[in-house]
Design a protein around this motif. Structure first.
Motif, short mmCIF file in Angstrom:
data_model
loop_
_atom_site.label_atom_id
_atom_site.label_comp_id
_atom_site.label_asym_id
_atom_site.label_seq_id
_atom_site.Cartn_x
_atom_site.Cartn_y
_atom_site.Cartn_z
N GLY A 1 7.56 -2.13 0.35
CA GLY A 1 8.74 -1.43 -0.44
C GLY A 1 9.16 -2.27 -1.77
N ALA A 2 7.87 -2.67 -2.27
CA ALA A 2 8.26 -3.42 -3.51
C ALA A 2 8.58 -2.38 -4.77
CB ALA A 2 7.20 -4.21 -4.24
N VAL A 3 7.90 -1.11 -4.59
CA VAL A 3 8.54 -0.28 -5.71
C VAL A 3 9.85 0.38 -5.24
CG1 VAL A 3 7.81 2.12 -6.67
CG2 VAL A 3 6.03 0.50 -6.44
N SER A 4 10.07 0.42 -4.17
CA SER A 4 11.17 1.18 -3.82
C SER A 4 12.18 0.27 -4.26
CB SER A 4 11.42 1.42 -2.33
OG SER A 4 10.53 2.33 -1.62
N GLN A 5 12.17 -1.28 -4.02
CA GLN A 5 13.12 -1.97 -4.45
C GLN A 5 13.51 -1.96 -5.96
OE1 GLN A 5 13.25 -5.95 -2.58
NE2 GLN A 5 11.65 -5.24 -1.13
N ALA A 6 12.37 -1.54 -6.78
CA ALA A 6 12.30 -1.69 -8.09
C ALA A 6 13.35 -0.32 -8.63
CB ALA A 6 11.16 -1.90 -8.89
N LEU A 7 13.03 0.64 -7.83
CA LEU A 7 13.44 2.01 -8.00
C LEU A 7 15.07 1.76 -7.76
CD1 LEU A 7 11.33 4.44 -6.42
CD2 LEU A 7 11.41 4.11 -8.82
N ARG A 8 15.66 1.23 -6.81
CA ARG A 8 16.82 1.20 -6.57
C ARG A 8 17.57 0.13 -7.40
NH1 ARG A 8 17.69 -0.82 -0.74
NH2 ARG A 8 19.38 0.92 -0.35
N ARG A 9 16.94 -0.98 -7.96
CA ARG A 9 17.45 -1.82 -8.93
C ARG A 9 17.77 -1.18 -10.17
NH1 ARG A 9 13.93 -5.46 -6.76
NH2 ARG A 9 12.47 -5.36 -8.57
N ARG B 1 9.97 17.33 -1.04
CA ARG B 1 11.35 17.61 -1.51
C ARG B 1 11.44 17.82 -2.94
NH1 ARG B 1 15.41 13.89 1.87
NH2 ARG B 1 14.55 14.07 4.00
N PRO B 2 12.23 18.50 -3.62
CA PRO B 2 12.16 18.52 -5.15
C PRO B 2 12.31 17.16 -5.44
CG PRO B 2 13.36 20.62 -4.23
CD PRO B 2 13.15 19.59 -3.10
N ALA B 3 11.49 16.89 -6.39
CA ALA B 3 11.32 15.41 -6.85
C ALA B 3 11.43 15.15 -8.46
CB ALA B 3 10.04 14.54 -6.27
N SER B 4 12.05 14.21 -8.86
CA SER B 4 11.98 13.89 -10.39
C SER B 4 11.14 12.79 -10.69
CB SER B 4 13.44 13.53 -10.92
OG SER B 4 14.12 12.48 -10.11
N VAL B 5 10.84 11.74 -9.65
CA VAL B 5 9.93 10.58 -9.89
C VAL B 5 8.91 10.62 -8.45
CG1 VAL B 5 9.70 8.13 -10.25
CG2 VAL B 5 11.39 9.49 -11.21
N VAL B 6 7.82 10.51 -8.75
CA VAL B 6 6.62 10.18 -7.72
C VAL B 6 5.95 8.88 -7.96
CG1 VAL B 6 4.90 10.98 -6.12
CG2 VAL B 6 6.84 12.69 -6.84
N ALA B 7 6.07 8.07 -7.23
CA ALA B 7 5.17 6.61 -7.51
C ALA B 7 3.98 6.64 -6.68
CB ALA B 7 6.00 5.41 -7.42
N LEU B 8 2.98 6.74 -7.28
CA LEU B 8 1.64 6.42 -6.43
C LEU B 8 1.10 5.13 -6.80
CD1 LEU B 8 -0.47 9.83 -6.13
CD2 LEU B 8 0.20 8.33 -4.19
N ASN B 9 1.60 3.82 -6.19
CA ASN B 9 1.10 2.48 -6.65
C ASN B 9 -0.08 1.99 -5.70
OD1 ASN B 9 1.92 0.67 -8.86
ND2 ASN B 9 2.80 -0.42 -7.13
N ALA C 1 8.21 12.91 -13.49
CA ALA C 1 7.05 12.21 -13.97
C ALA C 1 6.48 11.67 -12.46
CB ALA C 1 7.31 11.13 -14.76
N LEU C 2 4.99 11.71 -12.58
CA LEU C 2 4.29 10.94 -11.45
C LEU C 2 3.86 9.49 -12.00
CD1 LEU C 2 2.41 10.35 -9.17
CD2 LEU C 2 0.51 11.96 -10.49
N ILE C 3 4.06 8.51 -11.45
CA ILE C 3 3.59 7.30 -12.17
C ILE C 3 2.56 6.63 -11.02
CG2 ILE C 3 4.25 4.90 -12.85
CD1 ILE C 3 7.13 5.92 -13.10
N LEU C 4 1.11 6.77 -11.70
CA LEU C 4 0.08 6.49 -10.83
C LEU C 4 -0.73 5.12 -11.38
CD1 LEU C 4 -2.30 7.46 -9.03
CD2 LEU C 4 -3.25 8.60 -10.92
N SER C 5 -0.77 4.29 -10.46
CA SER C 5 -1.49 3.15 -10.79
C SER C 5 -2.56 2.79 -9.86
CB SER C 5 -0.45 1.72 -10.33
OG SER C 5 0.88 1.73 -11.23
N GLU C 6 -3.83 2.25 -10.38
CA GLU C 6 -5.21 2.40 -9.79
C GLU C 6 -5.90 1.36 -10.31
OE1 GLU C 6 -6.73 5.26 -7.58
OE2 GLU C 6 -4.71 4.51 -7.04
N LYS C 7 -6.86 0.70 -9.35
CA LYS C 7 -7.95 -0.06 -9.98
C LYS C 7 -8.91 0.88 -10.63
CE LYS C 7 -11.61 -3.18 -8.67
NZ LYS C 7 -12.34 -4.09 -7.28
N LEU C 8 -9.61 0.73 -11.89
CA LEU C 8 -10.32 1.50 -12.64
C LEU C 8 -11.87 1.12 -12.22
CD1 LEU C 8 -8.60 1.95 -15.77
CD2 LEU C 8 -8.34 3.78 -13.93
N ARG C 9 -12.79 2.14 -12.34
CA ARG C 9 -14.30 2.09 -12.44
C ARG C 9 -14.51 2.48 -13.99
NH1 ARG C 9 -18.04 5.86 -11.33
NH2 ARG C 9 -17.21 7.92 -10.35
#
Length: 247
Positions: A69-77, A129-137, A164-172
């Protein structure tokens, strides 16, 4: 909260099993990810800041693959929009249980935080549900490649205009020299954070069949196919990056 040091791969293992997000990993996860993912604290904190620019009233803010829940905590802050709700989703029961504990502790430290719902579920089967932010971290890389487009398409359909979708990934990387350089630098990062050669090698064996990174070009093409109109890379540290995808 005190962190338990990650020593999962410190002793030789006769056969290294595939990596799973079980109770053993949950106990050491904050230490593991901080020492393994360059720029992770920066990504998480700024993900909350970025979400604050896109969050809308009467909408959901999703943290998909929420782990602890690190991202959830950041969203709430950082998000201060009325009638928003954070929905944190993970398919690991051990992660979900500890995530609920951490978010409850956050409630005791801060006032007037966004409400949060923690759900144990497969994000590939989730009814959004209808969303304004989606995080895929650092989550998409653990989804089978043949399921990634469908997931992103359903996320795109759930996103409200202006979201917005915020997508964090390791890259190749397609270029072999670039791939080799950044792989070596990532290993150096792990050494600098106290991991031994044995730990690095055994963790690599455990995760290579579980985590399948894509290139930035593959991410762009898939996001476009899913219906996103714009992809903006906002952060990269070594072979880890984060993107903002706009509907």
């Amino acid at each position: 909260m005190k962190q338990t040091p990650d020593r999962i791969y410190a002793s030789p293992q006769e056969q290294v099993a595939d990596f799973v997000f079980n109770e053993a990993v949950v106990r050491v996860f904050p230490d593991m990810i901080k020492r393994s993912v360059p720029g992770y604290p920066t990504i998480v904190e700024n993900l909350g800041v970025i979400a604050g620019q896109f969050a809308q009233q009467h909408s959901a803010l999703y943290d998909l693959g929420c782990s602890l829940g690190a991202v959830s905590q950041a969203l709430r802050r950082h998000v201060q929009v009325e009638d928003c709700r954070v929905i944190a989703v993970d398919n690991s029961s051990a992660m979900v249980e500890r995530c609920r504990e951490y978010l409850h502790a956050q409630d005791s430290m801060f006032q007037e935080l966004l409400p949060v719902e923690v759900v144990e579920a497969d994000i590939c089967r989730l009814d959004f549900r209808p969303a304004s932010v989606v995080a895929l971290n650092f989550t998409l890389q653990f989804i089978p490649r043949e399921q990634r487009l469908d997931l992103l398409t359903r996320i795109r359909r759930a996103l409200l205009p202006g979201g917005a979708l915020i997508l964090s990934e390791k890259l190749r990387f397609a270029d072999d020299q670039e791939q080799a350089l950044l792989t070596d630098l990532h290993i150096a990062f792990k050494r600098a954070n106290g991991y031994s050669e044995l730990e690095i090698a055994q963790k690599r064996s455990a995760i290579e069949n579980v985590m399948k990174p894509d290139s930035l070009e593959e991410h762009r093409a898939r996001l476009a196919e899913a219906g996103f109109s714009k992809v903006v890379p906002w952060f990269q540290c070594l072979n880890f990056a984060s993107l903002i995808a706009l509907p």
